[in-house]
Design a protein around this motif. Sequence first.
Motif, PDB file in Angstrom:
ATOM      1  N   VAL A  47      48.042  54.133 -48.106  1.00  0.00           N
ATOM      2  CA  VAL A  47      48.427  52.891 -48.909  1.00  0.00           C
ATOM      3  C   VAL A  47      47.528  51.640 -48.427  1.00  0.00           C
ATOM      4  CG1 VAL A  47      50.407  51.336 -49.339  1.00  0.00           C
ATOM      5  CG2 VAL A  47      50.553  53.836 -49.222  1.00  0.00           C
ATOM      6  N   PRO A  48      47.053  50.929 -49.343  1.00  0.00           N
ATOM      7  CA  PRO A  48      46.446  49.606 -48.795  1.00  0.00           C
ATOM      8  C   PRO A  48      46.932  48.945 -47.855  1.00  0.00           C
ATOM      9  CG  PRO A  48      46.035  49.970 -51.180  1.00  0.00           C
ATOM     10  CD  PRO A  48      47.164  50.945 -50.632  1.00  0.00           C
ATOM     11  N   ALA A  49      46.565  48.024 -46.989  1.00  0.00           N
ATOM     12  CA  ALA A  49      46.974  47.333 -46.139  1.00  0.00           C
ATOM     13  C   ALA A  49      47.992  46.338 -46.573  1.00  0.00           C
ATOM     14  CB  ALA A  49      45.990  46.646 -45.048  1.00  0.00           C
ATOM     15  N   GLU A  50      47.645  45.744 -47.988  1.00  0.00           N
ATOM     16  CA  GLU A  50      48.516  44.653 -48.483  1.00  0.00           C
ATOM     17  C   GLU A  50      49.746  45.128 -49.208  1.00  0.00           C
ATOM     18  OE1 GLU A  50      45.193  45.842 -51.491  1.00  0.00           O
ATOM     19  OE2 GLU A  50      45.300  45.122 -49.179  1.00  0.00           O
ATOM     20  N   LEU A  51      49.887  46.374 -49.076  1.00  0.00           N
ATOM     21  CA  LEU A  51      51.205  46.979 -49.838  1.00  0.00           C
ATOM     22  C   LEU A  51      51.913  47.692 -48.802  1.00  0.00           C
ATOM     23  CD1 LEU A  51      49.448  48.778 -52.753  1.00  0.00           C
ATOM     24  CD2 LEU A  51      50.280  46.380 -52.716  1.00  0.00           C
ATOM     25  N   ARG A  52      51.561  47.693 -47.528  1.00  0.00           N
ATOM     26  CA  ARG A  52      52.357  48.363 -46.269  1.00  0.00           C
ATOM     27  C   ARG A  52      53.648  47.550 -45.748  1.00  0.00           C
ATOM     28  NH1 ARG A  52      47.489  50.185 -42.922  1.00  0.00           N
ATOM     29  NH2 ARG A  52      46.514  50.774 -44.435  1.00  0.00           N
ATOM     30  N   GLY A  53      53.269  46.408 -45.894  1.00  0.00           N
ATOM     31  CA  GLY A  53      54.498  45.425 -45.366  1.00  0.00           C
ATOM     32  C   GLY A  53      54.127  44.097 -45.192  1.00  0.00           C
ATOM     33  N   ARG A  54      54.520  43.345 -44.260  1.00  0.00           N
ATOM     34  CA  ARG A  54      54.245  41.829 -44.184  1.00  0.00           C
ATOM     35  C   ARG A  54      53.940  41.558 -42.604  1.00  0.00           C
ATOM     36  NH1 ARG A  54      58.887  37.606 -45.452  1.00  0.00           N
ATOM     37  NH2 ARG A  54      58.674  36.842 -43.469  1.00  0.00           N
ATOM     38  N   THR A  55      52.889  40.746 -42.612  1.00  0.00           N
ATOM     39  CA  THR A  55      52.517  40.354 -41.235  1.00  0.00           C
ATOM     40  C   THR A  55      52.527  38.953 -41.352  1.00  0.00           C
ATOM     41  OG1 THR A  55      51.320  42.152 -41.111  1.00  0.00           O
ATOM     42  CG2 THR A  55      50.713  40.467 -39.542  1.00  0.00           C
ATOM     43  N   ASP A  56      53.281  38.319 -40.151  1.00  0.00           N
ATOM     44  CA  ASP A  56      53.412  36.662 -40.009  1.00  0.00           C
ATOM     45  C   ASP A  56      52.743  36.390 -38.817  1.00  0.00           C
ATOM     46  OD1 ASP A  56      54.988  36.540 -42.596  1.00  0.00           O
ATOM     47  OD2 ASP A  56      56.743  36.806 -41.308  1.00  0.00           O
ATOM     48  N   ILE A  57      51.419  35.525 -38.999  1.00  0.00           N
ATOM     49  CA  ILE A  57      51.004  34.923 -37.737  1.00  0.00           C
ATOM     50  C   ILE A  57      51.279  33.450 -37.667  1.00  0.00           C
ATOM     51  CG2 ILE A  57      48.536  34.615 -36.906  1.00  0.00           C
ATOM     52  CD1 ILE A  57      47.660  36.717 -38.697  1.00  0.00           C
ATOM     53  N   PRO A  58      52.248  33.010 -36.689  1.00  0.00           N
ATOM     54  CA  PRO A  58      52.380  31.581 -36.588  1.00  0.00           C
ATOM     55  C   PRO A  58      51.346  30.901 -36.251  1.00  0.00           C
ATOM     56  CG  PRO A  58      53.822  32.943 -35.280  1.00  0.00           C
ATOM     57  CD  PRO A  58      52.639  33.699 -35.873  1.00  0.00           C
ATOM     58  N   GLU A  59      51.601  29.447 -36.533  1.00  0.00           N
ATOM     59  CA  GLU A  59      50.412  28.624 -36.188  1.00  0.00           C
ATOM     60  C   GLU A  59      50.019  28.332 -34.818  1.00  0.00           C
ATOM     61  OE1 GLU A  59      51.867  24.802 -38.176  1.00  0.00           O
ATOM     62  OE2 GLU A  59      51.138  25.455 -40.152  1.00  0.00           O
ATOM     63  N   ARG A  60      51.130  28.348 -34.106  1.00  0.00           N
ATOM     64  CA  ARG A  60      50.953  28.465 -32.566  1.00  0.00           C
ATOM     65  C   ARG A  60      50.121  29.869 -32.143  1.00  0.00           C
ATOM     66  NH1 ARG A  60      54.328  32.201 -30.196  1.00  0.00           N
ATOM     67  NH2 ARG A  60      55.947  32.814 -31.513  1.00  0.00           N
ATOM     68  N   VAL A  61      50.082  30.789 -32.704  1.00  0.00           N
ATOM     69  CA  VAL A  61      49.267  31.854 -32.267  1.00  0.00           C
ATOM     70  C   VAL A  61      47.853  31.590 -32.624  1.00  0.00           C
ATOM     71  CG1 VAL A  61      48.583  34.280 -32.686  1.00  0.00           C
ATOM     72  CG2 VAL A  61      51.024  33.728 -32.246  1.00  0.00           C
ATOM     73  N   VAL A  62      47.516  31.045 -34.003  1.00  0.00           N
ATOM     74  CA  VAL A  62      46.225  30.472 -34.716  1.00  0.00           C
ATOM     75  C   VAL A  62      45.617  29.371 -33.486  1.00  0.00           C
ATOM     76  CG1 VAL A  62      44.867  29.939 -36.271  1.00  0.00           C
ATOM     77  CG2 VAL A  62      46.824  31.401 -36.797  1.00  0.00           C
ATOM     78  N   THR A  63      46.760  28.446 -33.205  1.00  0.00           N
ATOM     79  CA  THR A  63      46.107  27.647 -32.325  1.00  0.00           C
ATOM     80  C   THR A  63      45.533  28.103 -30.835  1.00  0.00           C
ATOM     81  OG1 THR A  63      47.811  25.994 -33.227  1.00  0.00           O
ATOM     82  CG2 THR A  63      47.045  25.354 -31.091  1.00  0.00           C
ATOM     83  N   ARG A  64      46.359  29.191 -30.136  1.00  0.00           N
ATOM     84  CA  ARG A  64      45.811  29.711 -28.886  1.00  0.00           C
ATOM     85  C   ARG A  64      44.621  30.341 -29.096  1.00  0.00           C
ATOM     86  NH1 ARG A  64      50.205  30.934 -25.040  1.00  0.00           N
ATOM     87  NH2 ARG A  64      48.365  30.807 -23.697  1.00  0.00           N
ATOM     88  N   ILE A  65      44.558  31.189 -30.124  1.00  0.00           N
ATOM     89  CA  ILE A  65      43.015  31.864 -30.515  1.00  0.00           C
ATOM     90  C   ILE A  65      42.164  30.906 -30.628  1.00  0.00           C
ATOM     91  CG2 ILE A  65      41.983  33.186 -32.249  1.00  0.00           C
ATOM     92  CD1 ILE A  65      44.682  34.798 -32.694  1.00  0.00           C
ATOM     93  N   ALA A  66      42.052  29.669 -31.535  1.00  0.00           N
ATOM     94  CA  ALA A  66      41.032  28.796 -31.658  1.00  0.00           C
ATOM     95  C   ALA A  66      40.936  28.140 -30.416  1.00  0.00           C
ATOM     96  CB  ALA A  66      41.673  27.728 -32.647  1.00  0.00           C
ATOM     97  N   ALA A  67      41.734  27.668 -29.419  1.00  0.00           N
ATOM     98  CA  ALA A  67      41.636  27.265 -28.204  1.00  0.00           C
ATOM     99  C   ALA A  67      40.730  28.008 -27.156  1.00  0.00           C
ATOM    100  CB  ALA A  67      42.870  26.522 -27.563  1.00  0.00           C
ATOM    101  N   ARG A  68      41.134  29.333 -27.300  1.00  0.00           N
ATOM    102  CA  ARG A  68      40.386  30.316 -26.298  1.00  0.00           C
ATOM    103  C   ARG A  68      39.050  30.450 -26.891  1.00  0.00           C
ATOM    104  NH1 ARG A  68      43.023  35.236 -23.021  1.00  0.00           N
ATOM    105  NH2 ARG A  68      44.056  33.561 -22.447  1.00  0.00           N
ATOM    106  N   ALA A  69      38.834  30.544 -28.267  1.00  0.00           N
ATOM    107  CA  ALA A  69      37.495  30.766 -28.727  1.00  0.00           C
ATOM    108  C   ALA A  69      36.444  29.587 -28.265  1.00  0.00           C
ATOM    109  CB  ALA A  69      37.579  31.058 -30.172  1.00  0.00           C
ATOM    110  N   ALA A  70      36.920  28.342 -28.485  1.00  0.00           N
ATOM    111  CA  ALA A  70      36.451  27.106 -28.208  1.00  0.00           C
ATOM    112  C   ALA A  70      35.896  27.303 -26.702  1.00  0.00           C
ATOM    113  CB  ALA A  70      37.219  25.788 -28.284  1.00  0.00           C
ATOM    114  N   ARG A  71      36.790  27.685 -25.676  1.00  0.00           N
ATOM    115  CA  ARG A  71      36.440  27.958 -24.202  1.00  0.00           C
ATOM    116  C   ARG A  71      35.320  28.832 -24.206  1.00  0.00           C
ATOM    117  NH1 ARG A  71      41.562  28.914 -23.064  1.00  0.00           N
ATOM    118  NH2 ARG A  71      42.647  27.279 -23.531  1.00  0.00           N
TER     119      ARG A  71
END
Length: 156
Positions: A47-71
């Motif tokens: 089953v394609p990934a978009e049909l298997r379920g729902r994945t939520d990525i909170p803004e705080r997680v994206v913020t932490r990924i961006a900060a770590r990547a900048a470092r």
Amino acid sequence: MTAPVEHRATPSEAGTSTGATGRHDPGPGNTAPTDVTRRSGPAGPAVPAELRGRTDIPERVVTRIAARAAREVEQVVAVRERKATALGRRTRAVMDGGLVTLELEVTVRYPAPLLRVAEEIRRHVNDRVHTLTGLTVGHIDIDVTGVVPARQEDGG
């Protein structure tokens, strides 16, 4: 805000169910044998990934990924990560569906060429956020809030 993905039943899942015994129940009106057990391996095409379920990525997680990547950029000394203060905005991600806007506050080594370092931060953060989350980065604001001298490596 998060980017949800909905789950939809595939044609092979429609009209079938398994009971508490794990046996296959073909549904009403079907005379197939009921002693066939459902196998744990894949029975058909994935089953394609978009049909298997729902994945939520909170803004705080994206913020932490961006900060770590900048470092991870060589000339970056520090990235502010916490919530906004009276002195500055710090790192922040704003999501609208699958599109992300980022704001970063960084301190870099002196004498680094600031425009070149900012472009390297944009490229690296964009790549890392997209690779790790699948989200599209639309815009990255970078505020260079400080410069610090490079350490003396030769001991002199």
